[in-house]
Write a protein that holds these residues in place. Structure first.
Motif, PDB file in Angstrom:
ATOM      1  N   LEU A   5       4.886   3.516  -4.217  1.00  0.00           N
ATOM      2  CA  LEU A   5       4.750   2.530  -3.640  1.00  0.00           C
ATOM      3  C   LEU A   5       5.631   3.261  -1.627  1.00  0.00           C
ATOM      4  O   LEU A   5       6.409   4.789  -2.341  1.00  0.00           O
ATOM      5  CB  LEU A   5       6.076   1.695  -3.438  1.00  0.00           C
ATOM      6  CG  LEU A   5       5.497   0.193  -5.289  1.00  0.00           C
ATOM      7  CD1 LEU A   5       6.182  -0.571  -4.916  1.00  0.00           C
ATOM      8  CD2 LEU A   5       3.801  -0.098  -4.609  1.00  0.00           C
ATOM      9  N   GLY A   6       5.569   3.309  -0.880  1.00  0.00           N
ATOM     10  CA  GLY A   6       6.489   3.501   0.627  1.00  0.00           C
ATOM     11  C   GLY A   6       5.057   3.790   0.954  1.00  0.00           C
ATOM     12  O   GLY A   6       5.332   4.522   2.027  1.00  0.00           O
ATOM     13  N   GLY A   7       4.091   3.886   0.172  1.00  0.00           N
ATOM     14  CA  GLY A   7       3.036   5.142   1.172  1.00  0.00           C
ATOM     15  C   GLY A   7       2.248   3.999   1.942  1.00  0.00           C
ATOM     16  O   GLY A   7       2.173   2.960   1.871  1.00  0.00           O
ATOM     17  N   GLN A   8       1.449   4.863   3.108  1.00  0.00           N
ATOM     18  CA  GLN A   8       0.618   3.966   3.571  1.00  0.00           C
ATOM     19  C   GLN A   8      -1.066   4.478   4.040  1.00  0.00           C
ATOM     20  O   GLN A   8      -0.879   5.660   3.799  1.00  0.00           O
ATOM     21  CB  GLN A   8       0.768   3.306   4.966  1.00  0.00           C
ATOM     22  CG  GLN A   8       1.476   4.411   5.654  1.00  0.00           C
ATOM     23  CD  GLN A   8       2.139   4.168   7.151  1.00  0.00           C
ATOM     24  OE1 GLN A   8       2.064   3.178   7.041  1.00  0.00           O
ATOM     25  NE2 GLN A   8       2.614   5.361   7.909  1.00  0.00           N
ATOM     26  N   ASP A   9      -1.711   3.711   4.408  1.00  0.00           N
ATOM     27  CA  ASP A   9      -3.509   4.444   5.120  1.00  0.00           C
ATOM     28  C   ASP A   9      -2.665   5.937   5.877  1.00  0.00           C
ATOM     29  O   ASP A   9      -1.872   5.568   6.431  1.00  0.00           O
ATOM     30  CB  ASP A   9      -3.772   4.049   5.155  1.00  0.00           C
ATOM     31  CG  ASP A   9      -4.317   2.419   3.827  1.00  0.00           C
ATOM     32  OD1 ASP A   9      -4.773   2.889   2.840  1.00  0.00           O
ATOM     33  OD2 ASP A   9      -5.171   1.033   4.524  1.00  0.00           O
ATOM     34  N   ILE A  10      -4.216   6.494   6.084  1.00  0.00           N
ATOM     35  CA  ILE A  10      -3.712   7.410   6.660  1.00  0.00           C
ATOM     36  C   ILE A  10      -4.425   7.693   7.428  1.00  0.00           C
ATOM     37  O   ILE A  10      -5.038   7.872   7.664  1.00  0.00           O
ATOM     38  CB  ILE A  10      -3.366   8.945   5.726  1.00  0.00           C
ATOM     39  CG1 ILE A  10      -2.286   8.949   5.024  1.00  0.00           C
ATOM     40  CG2 ILE A  10      -3.598  10.066   6.587  1.00  0.00           C
ATOM     41  CD1 ILE A  10      -2.510  10.274   3.767  1.00  0.00           C
ATOM     42  N   PHE A  11      -4.124   7.768   9.218  1.00  0.00           N
ATOM     43  CA  PHE A  11      -4.800   7.952   9.879  1.00  0.00           C
ATOM     44  C   PHE A  11      -4.694   9.456  10.915  1.00  0.00           C
ATOM     45  O   PHE A  11      -3.393   9.424  11.156  1.00  0.00           O
ATOM     46  CB  PHE A  11      -5.050   6.840  10.622  1.00  0.00           C
ATOM     47  CG  PHE A  11      -5.374   5.480   9.994  1.00  0.00           C
ATOM     48  CD1 PHE A  11      -6.824   5.189  10.410  1.00  0.00           C
ATOM     49  CD2 PHE A  11      -4.703   4.762   9.908  1.00  0.00           C
ATOM     50  CE1 PHE A  11      -7.339   4.220   9.489  1.00  0.00           C
ATOM     51  CE2 PHE A  11      -5.162   3.469   8.872  1.00  0.00           C
ATOM     52  CZ  PHE A  11      -6.238   3.210   8.612  1.00  0.00           C
TER      53      PHE A  11
END
Length: 545
Positions: free
Chosen positions: A27-33
């Motif tokens: 956890l702790g991540g997010q979608d990358i743009f």
């Protein structure tokens, strides 16, 4: 004391807490743009991951998947660009966005999944280029009106930059075309076309980027072939030019002429210049023409062949004094458009029958020139008289035919050095002649009415400065031709003295010869006898009866 049921619940809570604690590593991540410039080198950082666990120090595993996953690789928590020298990140090939997915595994169980969307930023690495089918040679009728669209060009830029079009104004044919809307590529006719003046044009067009600092451009040269249109009127031949401007000529119809006599009848007339012939002014079309006599046919005395333009005399002229000439107006019109026509004049002169051809009273005329720097000098003959080379025609009372035309042709290397007038006077370019030069010319006298000719030669000698022109063609003149008058007189006096002395000596010799004769001869002479007669003896008296 804990009952079994409570103990089971506590165990379940502990298990749940344990798995939650372990799952938190993904956890702790997010979608990358993210963004990256095209042509970026390999290893270019795309993004840093924000997950809790460390892929190198824990049991979690990261995996890139998706359509463009091969353009990335992982280095710890960092996503980097996976390009190479032979595998360049090209926005025009791949598109504007790379899409992939990042999956986090823990104990081979998917714990989380994140989307990766990387926009490829455009670099101006492409030149504009013209579409081949828009810059092919064009074929345009000369009848196309000014301000009409001639053709449209189209260029593309791989980077999608805005392109404007313009013509090269420095070329010779640039004045024929213009572009009103720079972004359209539409080429407009700015000047009338004329097939008779120019059959092929070239226009140079630039396609230039307008939204970049580099201002890359492309160039195309388009050939425009002008097609002949039916816009010219017929022209009688030979067409005499009155105005010439390069390839564009304006000319007038010739005046045809012919001579006939009172005895001519039912005959085809051969005009000069001839034959009577007209051509369509549109040389690439050459529409058939029809000929007719508008006026001057004298009630059918003259007729014309409608297809060939050949004119015939059907009736003889009874009296040339009453009808010395005829003027015919000849029209040539296009078969498919009678409104396109041209008119010429044909003159018919009625002459008396020619009985005698012209002739020269000499076969060779002698001419002389004194060496000089003058640009022009009249050629003289014996006695320093102006040389006149004139033909005689016994059809005229005074022998002078006003229709005689004189021409001169060099028989030796004297081209453009001499000119003969229509009065038979020869003019020389003295400044181009040298002493002792000698030229032989042929003079041709042509009767412009009958066509008969006479020929004679002119032998011209160039004398030294101060040398007199011989007074006659005889030998005495040749003897003293190179002497002045005083020297010639002195030589004549000397010859006379010598002649007197010779005569005196001759008489003296005769006298001496007489004095040396025999004495007996002298006595015989004294007695009056011939010296060869023998003397008889004296008569005796006794013999006398």
């Amino acid at each position: 004391m804990l009952t079994p049921w409570r103990l089971f619940l506590c165990q379940m809570a502990l298990n749940i807490f344990y798995h939650i604690a372990k799952a938190s590593l993904c956890l702790g991540g997010q979608d990358i743009f993210a963004t990256v410039r095209e042509n970026s080198p390999t290893g270019e950082i795309i993004a840093n991951l924000g997950i809790n666990g460390d892929p190198g120090a824990s049991s979690i595993r990261l995996c890139l998947t998706g359509e463009n996953a091969d353009w990335f690789y992982l280095e710890g928590r960092t996503i980097r660009l996976n390009s190479s020298f032979s595998r360049i990140l090209d926005r025009e090939v791949l598109g504007s966005v790379l899409i992939a997915a990042l999956t986090c595994y823990e104990d081979n169980i998917i714990r989380s999944r994140y989307r990766i969307m990387v926009e490829i930023l455009n670099e101006n690495d492409n030149m504009p280029y013209f579409l081949e089918d828009t810059i092919q040679p064009r074929y345009i009728s000369e009848l196309l009106t000014v301000n009409s669209m001639v053709f449209t060009v189209k260029a593309r830029d791989g980077d999608g930059d805005t392109i404007t079009y313009m013509t090269d104004k420095s070329t010779s044919d640039a004045s024929y075309f213009r572009i009103d809307l720079p972004n359209s590529g539409m080429v407009i006719l700015d000047k009338p076309l004329d097939y008779e003046t120019k059959t092929q044009l070239e226009v140079v067009i630039f396609a230039v980027e307008t939204t970049t600092k580099e201002k890359y451009s492309a160039t195309a040269t388009i050939t425009v072939n002008v097609l002949d249109g039916d816009d010219q009127y017929p022209q009688f031949q030979p067409c005499a030019p009155v105005y010439e401007d390069g390839d564009h000529n304006i000319c007038t119809n010739p005046v045809y002429s012919v001579n006939i006599t009172e005895t001519d009848e039912d005959a085809v007339l051969y005009f000069s210049p001839g034959p009577i012939h007209a051509e369509d002014g549109d040389k690439d079309i050459l529409t058939p023409l029809v000929y007719s006599i508008l006026s001057g046919d004298d009630n059918g005395r003259f007729t014309i062949d409608s297809k060939t333009g050949e004119i015939s005399l059907k009736q003889r002229v009874e009296n040339r004094l009453l009808m010395p000439s005829f003027s015919l107006r000849i029209m040539a019109a296009q078969v498919n458009d009678p409104k396109k026509y041209s008119v010429a004049t044909a003159l018919v002169h009625v002459l008396s029958k020619n009985r005698f051809p012209p002739f020269f009273n000499k076969t060779v005329y002698k001419g002389f020139l004194i060496e000089s720097s003058s640009p022009a000098t009249l050629v003289t003959t014996y006695g320093n008289q102006v040389l006149v080379v004139q033909a005689i025609d016994r059809d005229f009372r005074d022998g002078i035919n006003p229709k005689i035309h004189y021409t001169m042709q060099p028989l030796t290397g004297s081209n453009k050095l001499y000119h003969i007038t229509q009065d038979g006077i020869v003019i020389a370019r003295t400044d181009r002649l040298r002493a002792f030069d000698r030229h032989i010319l042929e003079v041709i006298a042509t009767d412009e009415e009958s066509g008969e000719t006479a020929h004679a030669s002119v032998d011209i000698e160039v004398l030294q400065r101060g040398q007199p022109v011989p007074r006659s063609p005889f030998g005495e003149e040749r003897l003293f031709g190179d002497m002045n008058v005083g020297m010639a007189g002195g030589i004549a006096a000397l010859v006379l003295i010598v002649a007197v002395i010779v005569l005196f000596l001759f008489l003296w010799l005769i006298k001496r010869r007489r004095e040396r004769r025999d004495p007996a001869d002298r006595g015989a002479v004294a007695l009056g006898k011939h010296p060869n007669v023998e003397a008889s003896s004296p008569i005796s008296p006794r013999h006398v009866l």
